[in-house]
Write a protein that holds these residues in place. Sequence first.
Motif, PDB file in Angstrom:
ATOM      1  N   GLU A  59      30.832 179.692  -6.814  1.00  0.00           N
ATOM      2  CA  GLU A  59      31.956 180.916  -7.597  1.00  0.00           C
ATOM      3  C   GLU A  59      33.104 180.577  -6.967  1.00  0.00           C
ATOM      4  OE1 GLU A  59      31.314 185.528  -6.336  1.00  0.00           O
ATOM      5  OE2 GLU A  59      29.781 184.331  -6.903  1.00  0.00           O
ATOM      6  N   ASP A  60      33.433 180.654  -5.545  1.00  0.00           N
ATOM      7  CA  ASP A  60      35.041 180.175  -5.712  1.00  0.00           C
ATOM      8  C   ASP A  60      35.602 178.624  -5.627  1.00  0.00           C
ATOM      9  OD1 ASP A  60      33.349 178.649  -3.447  1.00  0.00           O
ATOM     10  OD2 ASP A  60      33.833 179.666  -1.896  1.00  0.00           O
ATOM     11  N   ASP A 104      45.252 178.838  -9.355  1.00  0.00           N
ATOM     12  CA  ASP A 104      45.056 178.416  -7.968  1.00  0.00           C
ATOM     13  C   ASP A 104      45.448 177.194  -7.554  1.00  0.00           C
ATOM     14  OD1 ASP A 104      43.571 180.703  -7.598  1.00  0.00           O
ATOM     15  OD2 ASP A 104      41.594 179.639  -9.201  1.00  0.00           O
ATOM     16  N   PRO A 147      37.999 177.039  -7.039  1.00  0.00           N
ATOM     17  CA  PRO A 147      39.732 177.406  -7.491  1.00  0.00           C
ATOM     18  C   PRO A 147      39.533 176.401  -9.399  1.00  0.00           C
ATOM     19  CG  PRO A 147      40.104 175.673  -6.141  1.00  0.00           C
ATOM     20  CD  PRO A 147      38.489 175.220  -5.606  1.00  0.00           C
ATOM     21  N   TYR A 148      39.892 178.342 -10.506  1.00  0.00           N
ATOM     22  CA  TYR A 148      40.202 177.662 -11.383  1.00  0.00           C
ATOM     23  C   TYR A 148      40.397 176.483 -11.698  1.00  0.00           C
ATOM     24  CZ  TYR A 148      41.567 178.312 -16.106  1.00  0.00           C
ATOM     25  OH  TYR A 148      41.894 177.805 -17.738  1.00  0.00           O
TER      26      TYR A 148
END
Length: 177
Positions: free
Chosen positions: A81-82, A63, A84-85
Amino acid sequence: MSSSGARVRRVGLFGGTHGNELSGVLLVRHWQQDGAEIQRPGVEVKPFLTNPRAVERCTRYIDCDLNRVFDPESLGRPVVEDIPYEVRRAQEINQIFGPKGSDDAYDLIFDLHNTTSNMGGTIILESSRDDFTIQMVHYIKNALAPEPCPVLLIEHPSLKYATTRSVAKHPVGKYQT
């Protein structure tokens, strides 16, 4: 950060910060299987694959660049939840090897990279005021002689580095062409 008298008790060896730079990945995997050559009495040495998803895909990152998100804002972001990795991964690395800027942080992190630039084996430092890393680099250069080992100082008086290695008290980058 000058600490020439400090003992180094914990060392992190990072590979795979960028998933398409495979030299560090191969070394970390080798040392995870057989770490005899990196172990020393009185020193904990931890080989660590920093960005396993990017390594699995053989891409620089998933990401965002993991080597740019070790800033206070990213490290302090709520885990949702969203997220970035790589931001989540930076938070995990900071928990394991830090917290950044604390007395509990690892003493030294070597972050192993590759480059397509014609740099040869090059050591990257972020401070000319860190007596320990200056002495360590001097030792490394002498040990490698007559092979050259350039040192690149990327010091900036007001810049706070957000690299993976900046979690440690003594950050060092190693680049290989």
